[in-house]
Structure formats: structure tokens, C-alpha cells
Write an enzyme that holds these catalytic residues in place. Structure first.
Site, mmCIF file in Angstrom:
data_model
loop_
_atom_site.group_PDB
_atom_site.id
_atom_site.type_symbol
_atom_site.label_atom_id
_atom_site.label_comp_id
_atom_site.label_asym_id
_atom_site.label_seq_id
_atom_site.Cartn_x
_atom_site.Cartn_y
_atom_site.Cartn_z
ATOM 1 N N LYS A 180 0.814 -1.169 -0.137
ATOM 2 C CA LYS A 180 -0.136 0.157 0.009
ATOM 3 C C LYS A 180 0.829 1.241 0.078
ATOM 4 O O LYS A 180 0.649 2.088 -0.750
ATOM 5 C CB LYS A 180 -0.949 0.051 1.401
ATOM 6 C CG LYS A 180 -1.305 1.439 1.484
ATOM 7 C CD LYS A 180 -2.277 1.460 2.681
ATOM 8 C CE LYS A 180 -1.866 1.592 4.081
ATOM 9 N NZ LYS A 180 -1.385 3.051 4.497
ATOM 10 N N ASN A 181 1.806 1.266 0.817
ATOM 11 C CA ASN A 181 2.508 2.508 1.185
ATOM 12 C C ASN A 181 3.758 2.714 -0.023
ATOM 13 O O ASN A 181 4.277 3.769 -0.005
ATOM 14 C CB ASN A 181 3.204 2.417 2.317
ATOM 15 C CG ASN A 181 2.211 2.621 3.492
ATOM 16 O OD1 ASN A 181 1.241 3.187 3.042
ATOM 17 N ND2 ASN A 181 2.521 2.557 4.753
ATOM 18 N N ARG A 209 -4.881 10.438 4.716
ATOM 19 C CA ARG A 209 -3.642 11.657 4.916
ATOM 20 C C ARG A 209 -2.637 11.329 3.852
ATOM 21 O O ARG A 209 -2.061 12.677 3.573
ATOM 22 C CB ARG A 209 -3.068 11.361 6.439
ATOM 23 C CG ARG A 209 -4.019 11.246 7.372
ATOM 24 C CD ARG A 209 -3.430 11.137 8.691
ATOM 25 N NE ARG A 209 -2.526 12.648 8.814
ATOM 26 C CZ ARG A 209 -1.560 12.770 8.415
ATOM 27 N NH1 ARG A 209 -0.685 11.862 7.640
ATOM 28 N NH2 ARG A 209 -0.592 13.923 8.379
ATOM 29 N N CYS A 244 -4.842 12.293 13.251
ATOM 30 C CA CYS A 244 -5.556 10.824 13.301
ATOM 31 C C CYS A 244 -5.539 10.067 14.516
ATOM 32 O O CYS A 244 -4.858 10.771 15.555
ATOM 33 C CB CYS A 244 -5.067 10.090 11.987
ATOM 34 S SG CYS A 244 -3.594 9.304 12.581
ATOM 35 N N ARG A 260 0.296 14.069 13.321
ATOM 36 C CA ARG A 260 0.660 14.050 12.148
ATOM 37 C C ARG A 260 0.616 15.226 11.314
ATOM 38 O O ARG A 260 0.291 15.631 10.186
ATOM 39 C CB ARG A 260 -0.434 13.091 11.416
ATOM 40 C CG ARG A 260 -0.794 11.994 12.103
ATOM 41 C CD ARG A 260 0.332 10.740 12.287
ATOM 42 N NE ARG A 260 0.606 10.271 10.937
ATOM 43 C CZ ARG A 260 0.309 9.159 9.962
ATOM 44 N NH1 ARG A 260 -0.924 8.781 10.675
ATOM 45 N NH2 ARG A 260 0.650 8.707 9.244
ATOM 46 N N ASP A 265 4.875 0.074 12.125
ATOM 47 C CA ASP A 265 3.493 -0.540 11.508
ATOM 48 C C ASP A 265 3.429 -2.234 11.977
ATOM 49 O O ASP A 265 2.391 -2.617 11.949
ATOM 50 C CB ASP A 265 3.696 -0.538 10.067
ATOM 51 C CG ASP A 265 3.245 1.021 9.671
ATOM 52 O OD1 ASP A 265 3.481 1.222 8.575
ATOM 53 O OD2 ASP A 265 2.955 1.719 10.390
ATOM 54 N N VAL A 306 8.050 6.332 17.241
ATOM 55 C CA VAL A 306 7.586 7.374 16.142
ATOM 56 C C VAL A 306 6.268 7.909 16.117
ATOM 57 O O VAL A 306 6.259 9.315 15.762
ATOM 58 C CB VAL A 306 7.574 6.285 14.829
ATOM 59 C CG1 VAL A 306 7.068 7.165 13.583
ATOM 60 C CG2 VAL A 306 8.785 5.242 14.598
ATOM 61 N N ARG A 349 -8.818 -0.432 4.693
ATOM 62 C CA ARG A 349 -7.725 0.427 4.030
ATOM 63 C C ARG A 349 -6.380 -0.192 3.753
ATOM 64 O O ARG A 349 -5.787 0.330 2.844
ATOM 65 C CB ARG A 349 -7.714 1.719 4.914
ATOM 66 C CG ARG A 349 -8.800 2.317 5.385
ATOM 67 C CD ARG A 349 -8.658 3.594 6.136
ATOM 68 N NE ARG A 349 -7.580 4.227 5.302
ATOM 69 C CZ ARG A 349 -6.298 5.079 6.180
ATOM 70 N NH1 ARG A 349 -6.465 4.939 7.605
ATOM 71 N NH2 ARG A 349 -5.314 5.626 5.611
HETATM 72 C C1 EPZ Z 1 4.201 6.664 6.679
HETATM 73 O O1 EPZ Z 1 3.704 7.847 7.205
HETATM 74 C C2 EPZ Z 1 3.298 5.506 6.416
HETATM 75 N N1 EPZ Z 1 2.381 5.967 5.607
HETATM 76 C C3 EPZ Z 1 2.821 4.944 7.949
HETATM 77 O O2 EPZ Z 1 2.099 3.901 7.505
HETATM 78 C C4 EPZ Z 1 4.174 4.660 8.559
HETATM 79 O O3 EPZ Z 1 3.544 4.460 9.999
HETATM 80 C C5 EPZ Z 1 5.193 5.978 8.617
HETATM 81 O O4 EPZ Z 1 5.384 6.295 7.680
HETATM 82 C C6 EPZ Z 1 6.341 5.561 9.774
HETATM 83 O O5 EPZ Z 1 6.786 4.443 8.934
HETATM 84 C C7 EPZ Z 1 2.479 6.058 4.215
HETATM 85 O O6 EPZ Z 1 3.634 5.822 3.803
HETATM 86 C C8 EPZ Z 1 1.434 6.382 3.532
HETATM 87 P P1 EPZ Z 1 6.266 10.023 8.884
HETATM 88 P P2 EPZ Z 1 4.186 9.151 7.272
HETATM 89 O O7 EPZ Z 1 6.360 11.213 8.085
HETATM 90 O O8 EPZ Z 1 4.986 9.412 6.119
HETATM 91 C C9 EPZ Z 1 6.392 13.368 12.274
HETATM 92 C C10 EPZ Z 1 0.058 2.748 7.930
HETATM 93 O O9 EPZ Z 1 -0.080 1.966 8.901
HETATM 94 N N2 EPZ Z 1 6.255 14.286 11.269
HETATM 95 O O10 EPZ Z 1 7.445 9.076 8.638
HETATM 96 O O11 EPZ Z 1 2.776 10.157 7.626
HETATM 97 C C11 EPZ Z 1 5.357 12.639 12.455
HETATM 98 O O12 EPZ Z 1 4.328 13.133 13.238
HETATM 99 C C12 EPZ Z 1 0.534 3.965 7.781
HETATM 100 O O13 EPZ Z 1 0.328 2.095 6.642
HETATM 101 C C13 EPZ Z 1 6.546 15.745 11.509
HETATM 102 O O14 EPZ Z 1 6.591 15.784 12.688
HETATM 103 O O15 EPZ Z 1 5.054 9.184 8.742
HETATM 104 C C14 EPZ Z 1 6.080 10.938 13.178
HETATM 105 O O16 EPZ Z 1 5.975 11.262 14.594
HETATM 106 C C15 EPZ Z 1 0.281 4.436 9.259
HETATM 107 N N3 EPZ Z 1 6.381 16.575 10.808
HETATM 108 C C16 EPZ Z 1 7.243 11.208 12.501
HETATM 109 O O17 EPZ Z 1 7.529 12.332 11.840
HETATM 110 C C17 EPZ Z 1 6.108 16.137 9.299
HETATM 111 O O18 EPZ Z 1 5.976 17.211 8.413
HETATM 112 C C18 EPZ Z 1 7.340 10.149 11.341
HETATM 113 O O19 EPZ Z 1 6.093 10.506 10.551
HETATM 114 C C19 EPZ Z 1 6.151 14.822 8.720
HETATM 115 C C20 EPZ Z 1 6.187 13.769 9.761
#
Ligand code: EPZ
Length: 431
Positions: free
Chosen positions: A22-23, A93, A117, A122, A306, A328, A398
Site C-alpha cells: 500500500k505504502n 492523509r 488521526c 501527524r 507498523d 515514532v 484501508r
Molecule cells: C508513513 O507515514 C506511512 N504511511 C505510515 O504507515 C508509517 O507508519 C509511517 O510512515 C512511519 O513508518 C505511508 O507511507 C502512506 P512519517 P508518514 O512522516 O509519512 C513526524 C500505515 O499503517 N512528522 O514518517 O505520515 C510524524 O508526526 C501508515 O500504513 C512531523 O513531525 O509518517 C511522526 O511522528 C500509518 N512533521 C514522524 O515524523 C512532518 O512534516 C514520522 O512520520 C512529517 C512527519
């Protein structure tokens, strides 16, 4: 709202084909915005998030064709809108990923700010900071990000936090920028490497994907490509864990073991007999008790967040005490409150769960709160005494392709109780 009813007590054994990730599929589909030519993406999983992404691209005027094998062909030459509306962004998102491509290719975009969420606030500040560094003017109006740029300029961007979609958004934008962009402290997930390989097939010039420094030399335009989505390492890990906690044995096909070293290592540490080949993994659960394993989530190649909920379940039925630390996301332990209702012995201390293994769980009505927590609760229901009803399973649909059908293939006693359709699309923001 659809529900699942799981009846525990049967070892889960058999063979499963793992779907496309998916990702990886989401950014790959969205990368088609960067070109006027046709992009063909195969091995796309059949998931609600994929359907949402098709809706999102379709309402922008992108032409889409899907065949019976879920290969998707896109044509963004007919694009007539650069808007990602709240109604779609709130259900997924990852819609924020259209921002970089739209600004890079069309010079403007209006994308609803994705709210928080269940698993956390996020924020997308890193996405926006990177685009501003590349010359984008960004204002916020009515809950929307309104972005404009004549021509993005290559620059050096240091990511304050490792962000998967943040890295993907900026990498896509940089492919059409003038000059070179260097993304430092980049995320290294396999899904990012898959996206970079597809973009390079389209004519982009990206080096270093999969390391913490990605260098992108901007080009004038990109062409089309045909790309196969990599296997879903989280779906694969979830099924391995299903066999492990139920005392079964399983063989997975169409997987990449090299993407799953942290998870396979922890399953072996817990007592599983794991064997791997080029595109397969087999697991035999231990004859004796499951050994508890310490977990600390971190960005790839560390232990994936995840898979955290699934390993909380493993430790819940292991022989001894363990800790699981979630580094995370700030609120990704909601499955624990539901597991406790099934008899789990877990204490929460900030971002640490202290787990004392119990000999068995008892079936109960539980509620899914986010995508991966749903999987944990379904597996819990399949090993608990009696019946478990899992509500709000639109979360699971999803991210897992036909999970009840695949689980039934390996012996699970599980059935889906369809709810009224109108109630199945919740209004709550989702991860
Ligand atoms: C991706 O989310 C995945 N989604 C998530 O999978 C996965 O859990 C996550 O990466 C971590 O591996 C997709 O790829 C579509 P991040 P993402 O930006 O990119 C903070 C699932 O279950 N952050 O790596 O949104 C954030 O709050 C989903 O398939 C900021 O502060 O995660 C988090 O604490 C859930 N500012 C950390 O960084 C930003 O601008 C990592 O988030 C961006 C992120």
C-alpha cells in the site's frame, strides 16, 4: 459498519501470496501527476486507500484505467484541477503527497491540511518547509494549503525528523526543479527506493534512495513508465505473526525477505523457525512457549512502527515479561486498552508498554482504532478463548487486501458481518 467475528483456538497454517505494498502504491500512483505520458502500475493491492487515491486523481481530471489484475494505467495529460479536497484528504492523509508533484509540474496546488488521526497529530511541517526552501510560496486559507511557485529551485534540505512521505513529497518535487536538490536525513524505507526506481524509469535523475542522503538532479520533463509495486512487508509480517501466535506454520510467496530483517530477527528471537528464499519466507511456530522480545520502533531499517501492535500481541501471550517502546508516533497504543479487555496484562508508562505474558486471552467485543491496531485485534480474536467481535473494521480494509479471506485460507474461523453501507464510511479522520 462492517464487523468481523473471529473464533479462537485453531493454529493458522498454509500458504499465502502477499499483495503489493500500500505504502509504495500510493506515491507511485500520485507520481503520475509529474508527467503527461502514460504510467502503468501493476501489482496494486485492492484496498480502500487505493480507491480513494483513484478518486483523488480522477477528480483532478487524471484519466484512469484499471484491469482485472488491479494494474492501473494513468494519464495526467488531461489534468484540469490542482485541488485535493478535504472530503478525500480526511479519509486518507497520504493525499498530502499530491502537493509536491502539483507544484513542480503545474506551479500551484490547493491541498486540504490533513488533520490529525487516531495515532497522532501527524503534522506536515517538514513537507512544507522543504517546498518553501525550493521556492514555493505557501499560505493557509480555510483549512487548505495554497502553494505557488514559478519554477522550483534545487537546494539542500535537512529533514529535522525522518519522514517517509515527507521524503517522498520532496523527492518527487525535486525531479522537475531547476538544479540539484540534496535531501539530508532522508527516510530509507523500501517504498522510497521503489518510488525512486520508478521515477528514474520516467527520466528522473535520483541517486541515493535508500540512504539518508538523496541527490536529485532536476530535469525539464518526465516520460511514462510501467512499474510493478514491491510486496507489502507489513502485510507479510502480520501473517507471519498470525502463524506464530496461533501455533501454526506458514509459507509466504511474492515477498522480499531483505525488506524484513528487523521483523524476521525478532520472530526468530521469540522462538520461530524462519527460512527464507529469494521471494518466499516460511515460519514454524515454536513447540514450546513463545519467548518475550523487547521492541523499540524506529525508522527503517529499524523495527517498523507498523508492526508494533502485532508484536504487543505476541508479547501478550509470551512466557515472561517484555517492554515495547513506540518512538515514532505519540499515540499508537490504543490496541492495548482493547487487549486488556481480553485479559492482557499490560501497563503503560508514556511511550513504553510493560507486558506480562498470560496463558490465554478471552474473546470480547473490541473496537479497531487504526489500521495496524485492527490487525492486532483480529489476530487476538483468532487465538482467544471463544468469540471476538471487531467493530469499525473499515480501518483494516484501508490497508489489508481481503484480510478475512486470506486468513480463512490458512484455517481462521472468521466471518464478516456487513453493516449498512452509508455507515461504513466513517467521518472520523484516519491515519
Ligand atoms: C508513513 O507515514 C506511512 N504511511 C505510515 O504507515 C508509517 O507508519 C509511517 O510512515 C512511519 O513508518 C505511508 O507511507 C502512506 P512519517 P508518514 O512522516 O509519512 C513526524 C500505515 O499503517 N512528522 O514518517 O505520515 C510524524 O508526526 C501508515 O500504513 C512531523 O513531525 O509518517 C511522526 O511522528 C500509518 N512533521 C514522524 O515524523 C512532518 O512534516 C514520522 O512520520 C512529517 C512527519
Amino acid at each position: 459498519m462492517d464487523k468481523l467475528i473471529a473464533t479462537g483456538g485453531k493454529p493458522l497454517s498454509g500458504e499465502i501470496r502477499i499483495s503489493g505494498a500500500k505504502n509504495a502504491a500510493l506515491p507511485l500512483m500520485i507520481s503520475s501527476l509529474l508527467t503527461r505520458e502514460t504510467v502503468m502500475i501493476s501489482n496494486v493491492p485492492h484496498l480502500n486507500d487505493i480507491t480513494t487515491t483513484m478518486e483523488l486523481l480522477g477528480q483532478m481530471g487524471v484519466g484512469l484505467q484499471v484491469d482485472e489484475k488491479m494494474s492501473i494505467q494513468t494519464d495526467a495529460s488531461t489534468l484540469n484541477s490542482a485541488v485535493a479536497p478535504y472530503e478525500l484528504v480526511k479519509t486518507m492523509r497520504a493525499s498530502i503527497l499530491v502537493l509536491g508533484p502539483l507544484v513542480a509540474r503545474y506551479g500551484h496546488a490547493e491541498v486540504s491540511l490533513p488533520g490529525g488521526c487516531a495515532i497522532g497529530s501527524r503534522p506536515v511541517n517538514l513537507h512544507l518547509k522543504g517546498l518553501e526552501a525550493m521556492g514555493t510560496d505557501i499560505i493557509f486559507e480555510g483549512g487548505y494549503i495554497k502553494a505557488r511557485a514559478k519554477r522550483l529551485k534545487g537546494t539542500r534540505i535537512f529533514m529535522d525528523m525522518i519522514s517517509v512521505t515527507g521524503t517522498e513529497n520532496l523527492m518527487m518535487a525535486a525531479t522537475l526543479a531547476k538544479g540539484t536538490t540534496v535531501i539530508e536525513n532522508a527516510a530509507k524505507e523500501p517504498e522510497i527506493v521503489d518510488l525512486a526506481e520508478s521515477l528514474n524509469d520516467m527520466g528522473a535523475r535520483i541517486e541515493g534512495a535508500g540512504t539518508d542522503q538523496i541527490v536529485i538532479d532536476g530535469v525539464e520533463e518526465l516520460g511514462g513508465t510501467a512499474h510493478r509495486v514491491i510486496p507489502d512487508r507489513i502485510e507479510a509480517g502480520t501473517f507471519l505473526l498470525a502463524a506464530m501466535v496461533s501455533g501454526g506454520q506458514i509459507k509466504l510467496r511474492d515477498v522480499r525477505p531483505q525488506h524484513m530483517e528487523a521483523v524476521l530477527g525478532k520472530l526468530s528471537e521469540a522462538g520461530a523457525a524462519v527460512e527464507t528464499g529469494e521471494d518466499w519466507i516460511s515460519l514454524k511456530s515454536p513447540d514450546g512457549p513463545i519467548r518475550p522480545v523487547g521492541i523499540r520502533t524506529s525508522p527503517y531499517p529499524g523495527f517498523p512502527t507498523d508492526m508494533q501492535a502485532q508484536f504487543v500481541l505476541l508479547n501478550t501471550v509470551a512466557d515472561g515479561m517484555s517492554t515495547v517502546v513506540e518512538t515514532v508516533f505519540e499515540n499508537r497504543f490504543m490496541h492495548i486498552h482493547e487487549l486488556r479487555r481480553m485479559g492482557a496484562n499490560i501497563e503503560l508508562d508514556g511511550n513504553t508498554a510493560v507486558i506480562q505474558g498470560v496463558s490465554r486471552l478471552n474473546g470480547a467485543p473490541v473496537m479497531a482504532t487504526d489500521l495496524r491496531a485492527s490487525a492486532c485485534l483480529i489476530l487476538a480474536g483468532l487465538i482467544a478463548e471463544g468469540q471476538t467481535t471487531i467493530d469499525r473494521i473499515y480501518h483494516i480494509d484501508r490497508g489489508y487486501e481481503c484480510i478475512d479471506e486470506k486468513l480463512a485460507l490458512i484455517g481462521a474461523r472468521i466471518k464478516r458481518i456487513p453493516g449498512a453501507y452509508f455507515a461504513s464510511r466513517s467521518d472520523e479522520p484516519v491515519s
